[in-house]
Design an enzyme around this catalytic site. Structure first.
Site, PDB file in Angstrom:
ATOM      1  N   LYS A 141      10.096  88.397 -33.112  1.00  0.00           N
ATOM      2  CA  LYS A 141       9.302  87.268 -33.926  1.00  0.00           C
ATOM      3  C   LYS A 141       7.224  88.140 -34.348  1.00  0.00           C
ATOM      4  O   LYS A 141       6.997  87.802 -34.409  1.00  0.00           O
ATOM      5  CB  LYS A 141       8.848  86.020 -33.737  1.00  0.00           C
ATOM      6  CG  LYS A 141      10.544  85.282 -34.011  1.00  0.00           C
ATOM      7  CD  LYS A 141      10.467  83.922 -33.621  1.00  0.00           C
ATOM      8  CE  LYS A 141      10.841  82.886 -34.788  1.00  0.00           C
ATOM      9  NZ  LYS A 141      10.789  81.998 -35.024  1.00  0.00           N
ATOM     10  N   ASP A 185       7.029  89.822 -36.513  1.00  0.00           N
ATOM     11  CA  ASP A 185       6.450  89.922 -37.828  1.00  0.00           C
ATOM     12  C   ASP A 185       5.594  88.888 -38.489  1.00  0.00           C
ATOM     13  O   ASP A 185       4.770  88.249 -39.605  1.00  0.00           O
ATOM     14  CB  ASP A 185       7.557  90.034 -38.952  1.00  0.00           C
ATOM     15  CG  ASP A 185       8.695  88.863 -38.394  1.00  0.00           C
ATOM     16  OD1 ASP A 185       9.133  88.916 -36.931  1.00  0.00           O
ATOM     17  OD2 ASP A 185       9.839  88.359 -39.427  1.00  0.00           O
ATOM     18  N   THR A 226      17.489  69.745 -31.636  1.00  0.00           N
ATOM     19  CA  THR A 226      16.739  68.791 -31.638  1.00  0.00           C
ATOM     20  C   THR A 226      16.571  68.150 -32.795  1.00  0.00           C
ATOM     21  O   THR A 226      15.686  67.748 -32.679  1.00  0.00           O
ATOM     22  CB  THR A 226      15.537  67.547 -30.034  1.00  0.00           C
ATOM     23  OG1 THR A 226      14.645  69.478 -30.191  1.00  0.00           O
ATOM     24  CG2 THR A 226      16.203  68.119 -28.899  1.00  0.00           C
ATOM     25  N   HIS A 245      21.248  78.631 -28.636  1.00  0.00           N
ATOM     26  CA  HIS A 245      20.812  80.392 -29.521  1.00  0.00           C
ATOM     27  C   HIS A 245      21.432  79.661 -30.703  1.00  0.00           C
ATOM     28  O   HIS A 245      22.952  79.023 -31.458  1.00  0.00           O
ATOM     29  CB  HIS A 245      22.466  80.759 -29.192  1.00  0.00           C
ATOM     30  CG  HIS A 245      21.655  81.415 -27.704  1.00  0.00           C
ATOM     31  ND1 HIS A 245      20.304  80.898 -27.093  1.00  0.00           N
ATOM     32  CD2 HIS A 245      22.359  81.452 -26.755  1.00  0.00           C
ATOM     33  CE1 HIS A 245      20.300  81.310 -26.010  1.00  0.00           C
ATOM     34  NE2 HIS A 245      21.368  82.033 -25.268  1.00  0.00           N
ATOM     35  N   THR A 246      21.003  80.196 -31.837  1.00  0.00           N
ATOM     36  CA  THR A 246      21.578  80.572 -33.305  1.00  0.00           C
ATOM     37  C   THR A 246      21.801  81.656 -33.656  1.00  0.00           C
ATOM     38  O   THR A 246      21.337  82.867 -32.816  1.00  0.00           O
ATOM     39  CB  THR A 246      20.625  80.237 -34.164  1.00  0.00           C
ATOM     40  OG1 THR A 246      20.391  79.409 -33.653  1.00  0.00           O
ATOM     41  CG2 THR A 246      21.190  80.898 -35.612  1.00  0.00           C
ATOM     42  N   ALA A 274      20.173  73.877 -24.564  1.00  0.00           N
ATOM     43  CA  ALA A 274      20.323  75.290 -24.817  1.00  0.00           C
ATOM     44  C   ALA A 274      20.323  74.768 -26.048  1.00  0.00           C
ATOM     45  O   ALA A 274      21.186  74.192 -26.402  1.00  0.00           O
ATOM     46  CB  ALA A 274      20.984  76.183 -24.114  1.00  0.00           C
ATOM     47  N   ARG A 284       8.022  72.753 -33.353  1.00  0.00           N
ATOM     48  CA  ARG A 284       7.661  72.997 -31.633  1.00  0.00           C
ATOM     49  C   ARG A 284       5.684  73.627 -31.946  1.00  0.00           C
ATOM     50  O   ARG A 284       5.653  73.351 -32.937  1.00  0.00           O
ATOM     51  CB  ARG A 284       7.872  74.715 -31.905  1.00  0.00           C
ATOM     52  CG  ARG A 284       9.283  74.695 -31.308  1.00  0.00           C
ATOM     53  CD  ARG A 284      10.237  76.087 -31.162  1.00  0.00           C
ATOM     54  NE  ARG A 284      11.608  76.222 -31.315  1.00  0.00           N
ATOM     55  CZ  ARG A 284      12.547  76.856 -32.072  1.00  0.00           C
ATOM     56  NH1 ARG A 284      11.958  78.473 -32.633  1.00  0.00           N
ATOM     57  NH2 ARG A 284      13.541  77.042 -31.378  1.00  0.00           N
ATOM     58  N   ARG A 309      24.594  64.466  -3.876  1.00  0.00           N
ATOM     59  CA  ARG A 309      25.622  65.062  -3.416  1.00  0.00           C
ATOM     60  C   ARG A 309      26.454  63.984  -3.755  1.00  0.00           C
ATOM     61  O   ARG A 309      27.658  63.451  -2.925  1.00  0.00           O
ATOM     62  CB  ARG A 309      25.311  65.280  -2.166  1.00  0.00           C
ATOM     63  CG  ARG A 309      25.553  67.051  -2.107  1.00  0.00           C
ATOM     64  CD  ARG A 309      24.875  66.670  -0.265  1.00  0.00           C
ATOM     65  NE  ARG A 309      23.631  65.713  -0.040  1.00  0.00           N
ATOM     66  CZ  ARG A 309      23.144  65.926   1.143  1.00  0.00           C
ATOM     67  NH1 ARG A 309      22.717  66.821   2.169  1.00  0.00           N
ATOM     68  NH2 ARG A 309      21.680  65.086   0.752  1.00  0.00           N
ATOM     69  N   GLY A 348      10.935  79.009 -23.517  1.00  0.00           N
ATOM     70  CA  GLY A 348      11.779  78.645 -24.538  1.00  0.00           C
ATOM     71  C   GLY A 348      12.088  79.393 -25.692  1.00  0.00           C
ATOM     72  O   GLY A 348      10.696  79.415 -26.169  1.00  0.00           O
ATOM     73  N   LYS A 360      16.322  84.502 -27.547  1.00  0.00           N
ATOM     74  CA  LYS A 360      17.251  85.402 -26.928  1.00  0.00           C
ATOM     75  C   LYS A 360      18.173  85.148 -27.070  1.00  0.00           C
ATOM     76  O   LYS A 360      19.201  86.333 -27.167  1.00  0.00           O
ATOM     77  CB  LYS A 360      17.585  84.166 -25.681  1.00  0.00           C
ATOM     78  CG  LYS A 360      16.670  84.780 -24.969  1.00  0.00           C
ATOM     79  CD  LYS A 360      16.159  83.458 -23.385  1.00  0.00           C
ATOM     80  CE  LYS A 360      16.835  81.848 -23.666  1.00  0.00           C
ATOM     81  NZ  LYS A 360      15.487  81.160 -24.330  1.00  0.00           N
TER      82      LYS A 360
HETATM   83  P1  IMP Z   1      15.773  69.263 -20.570  1.00  0.00           P
HETATM   84  O1  IMP Z   1      16.374  69.985 -19.522  1.00  0.00           O
HETATM   85  O2  IMP Z   1      16.612  68.076 -21.033  1.00  0.00           O
HETATM   86  O3  IMP Z   1      16.062  67.627 -18.595  1.00  0.00           O
HETATM   87  O4  IMP Z   1      14.029  68.623 -20.228  1.00  0.00           O
HETATM   88  C1  IMP Z   1      12.756  68.911 -19.966  1.00  0.00           C
HETATM   89  C2  IMP Z   1      12.386  69.413 -20.834  1.00  0.00           C
HETATM   90  O5  IMP Z   1      12.732  71.457 -20.697  1.00  0.00           O
HETATM   91  C3  IMP Z   1      12.031  69.169 -21.772  1.00  0.00           C
HETATM   92  O6  IMP Z   1      10.409  68.996 -21.926  1.00  0.00           O
HETATM   93  C4  IMP Z   1      12.506  70.030 -23.546  1.00  0.00           C
HETATM   94  O7  IMP Z   1      12.202  69.852 -24.235  1.00  0.00           O
HETATM   95  C5  IMP Z   1      12.632  71.471 -22.372  1.00  0.00           C
HETATM   96  N1  IMP Z   1      13.500  71.866 -22.634  1.00  0.00           N
HETATM   97  C6  IMP Z   1      14.740  72.404 -22.554  1.00  0.00           C
HETATM   98  N2  IMP Z   1      16.005  72.959 -23.302  1.00  0.00           N
HETATM   99  C7  IMP Z   1      15.180  73.820 -23.641  1.00  0.00           C
HETATM  100  C8  IMP Z   1      15.021  74.579 -24.736  1.00  0.00           C
HETATM  101  O8  IMP Z   1      16.666  75.362 -24.577  1.00  0.00           O
HETATM  102  N3  IMP Z   1      14.145  75.749 -25.270  1.00  0.00           N
HETATM  103  C9  IMP Z   1      12.759  74.918 -25.218  1.00  0.00           C
HETATM  104  N4  IMP Z   1      12.556  73.723 -24.426  1.00  0.00           N
HETATM  105  C10 IMP Z   1      13.649  73.263 -23.589  1.00  0.00           C
END
Ligand code: IMP
Length: 429
Positions: A330, A332, A300, A41-42, A39, A304, A142, A12, A16
């Site tokens: 990235k 650069d 969050t 995106h900026t 998710a 990273r 379900r 991730g 994107k």
């Molecule tokens: P969840 O999707 O919130 O259940 O998180 C599960 C795992 O996926 C964790 O390690 C999160 O940090 C990672 N994760 C979820 N969404 C993203 C994203 O958009 N980018 C990077 N890591 C992500």
């Protein structure tokens, strides 16, 4: 015009957003097919910066229809807040289409995501705590509530009663929390229903008709290959299928509807949350990558974890997604390093792994085998054509495409939308 899928090839945050932005210029329909507001995106459009979590990027372009497909889990409160914020900035949000089959994230999903992570302690997954896993779990067992249930208060109430009875038992007896009153959820969600009703529809024919009419449809993946529930680094994964095959199930199209599959990869590698990361850099190099690459999460704000390009994972992603091309972002950021390490294989108990290891134990304990490539130590931001890149940067990209087995079509050299090199000479994304 074919369907185009856009998938992350790592864990991730590959950038994107910028690729989606450039593609959206020639796209009629943009479909989110999985994930939820985990998710982020900026996107910068005409100098305005937008951070989108749930709404597809297509919302920002007057000619695009943005679709939230059936495979997405939707927190209605977040969706409404995102729509309101966009509306205040003059974006026309009325065109957003929301699949009635998408599942709802409920207040107890958020609470369960928080309390299970707390209970797991040092074994926690490091989720985004947005209720994603618990919502997908209810879908699979379900007892989930779907967006269409918002339109029928009686059904909504009956389904909520079934789900909530069990959830409140778990919250009170297992976790010692207070039960969540049904009435409170009903009032809140039925108010959301009023606001979202104009957007709720059957999105399948919208997508299919667009494809049949020769329009261009982009399937916008969130998260990435190594976070895929079935094919990623389980259990440190998300609860949906970000891979290109997931676009078929999550959007409601057949495999033959998608003919271009673009993998997005950073020129190095990052991951947030817990889990193995063979090519993770030592702390000093990781810090340089964090600072040079501004490696903090959009959703969050977490710092990273950073490391070197992992060609084993890249090969795996190319195969799983049947990538037709790779966009490297990235590049650069690597101007800071000379030489530059690339993880070409893993080693475990004397055995060399060129391909993704067959089990978690090996992946957890394997050591990276690095090759060092010469750096270029110069600014790349002015390059737009391959011959405007230093020879070492071109060699680096050649090495990546050779190792991964997919051609690099574009390479991004800065955050601006025009800071990108057209490696294949195609003129536009
Ligand atoms: P969840 O999707 O919130 O259940 O998180 C599960 C795992 O996926 C964790 O390690 C999160 O940090 C990672 N994760 C979820 N969404 C993203 C994203 O958009 N980018 C990077 N890591 C992500």
């Amino acid at each position: 015009m074919p369907g185009v899928a856009l998938v992350g090839t790592q864990w991730g945050d590959e950038g994107k957003g910028k690729v989606t932005d450039l593609l959206a210029e020639h796209t009629d329909v943009v479909v989110r097919y999985q994930g939820g507001n985990n998710a982020g995106h900026t996107i910068v459009v005409e100098g305005e910066r937008y951070a989108l979590h749930l709404v597809p990027t297509g919302i920002l372009y007057p000619h695009c229809v943005p679709v939230i497909g059936p495979g997405v889990v939707v927190d209605p409160q977040v969706l409404i807040e995102e729509l309101d914020a966009l509306g205040e900035r003059g974006v026309d949000t009325s065109k957003l289409l929301l699949s009635g089959n998408a599942h709802l994230i409920m207040p107890y999903h958020l609470e369960l995501d928080r309390v299970t992570e707390r209970r797991l302690g040092k074994n926690r997954l490091g989720t985004t705590k947005r209720g994603i896993g618990p919502a997908y779990a209810d879908k699979a067992t379900r007892v989930g509530l779907r967006v269409q249930d918002l339109l029928d208060p009686k059904i909504f109430s009956a389904k909520l009663e079934v789900a909530l009875k069990e959830k409140n038992l778990i919250l009170t007896r297992v976790y010692g929390r207070l039960p969540i009153p049904q009435k409170e959820i009903e009032e809140q969600y039925l108010a959301f229903a009023q606001r979202l009703a104009p957007h709720i529809t059957d999105t399948d024919p919208v997508i299919q008709d667009a494809l049949d009419a020769g329009k261009s449809v982009m399937f916008e993946g969130a998260q990435a290959t190594l976070l895929d529930l079935d094919h990623g680094t389980y259990p440190f994964v998300t609860s949906s299928n970000p891979i290109s095959g997931g676009a078929c199930a999550g959007a409601g199209v057949g495999p033959r509807d998608i003919t271009r599959i673009i993998g997005i990869s950073k020129a190095y590698c990052t991951r947030v949350g817990s889990g193995p990361f063979p090519s993770e850099a030592d702390p000093a190099d990781a810090e340089i990558l964090v600072e040079a690459g501004a490696e903090y999460g959009t959703t969050t704000g977490r710092k990273r974890r950073c490391g070197w390009f992992d060609a084993v994972a890249g090969r795996y992603a190319a195969r799983l997604n049947t990538l037709t091309e790779l966009v490297v972002t990235k590049l650069d950021v690597l101007s800071q390093f000379d030489p530059i390490k690339v993880c070409v294989a893993y080693e475990y108990e004397g055995e060399r792994f060129e391909h993704f290891p067959p089990n978690q134990t090996i992946f957890n304990k394997c050591k990276p085998i690095y090759e060092e490539l010469p750096g270029w130590s110069q600014d790349l931001s002015e390059a737009r054509k391959p011959d405007e890149l230093p020879a070492e940067a071109r060699s680096y990209l050649d090495a990546i495409q050779g190792l991964v087995g997919a051609p690099v079509s574009w390479a991004s050299v800065g955050p601006g939308r025009d800071e990108i090199v057209d490696m294949a000479g195609s003129g536009s994304l």
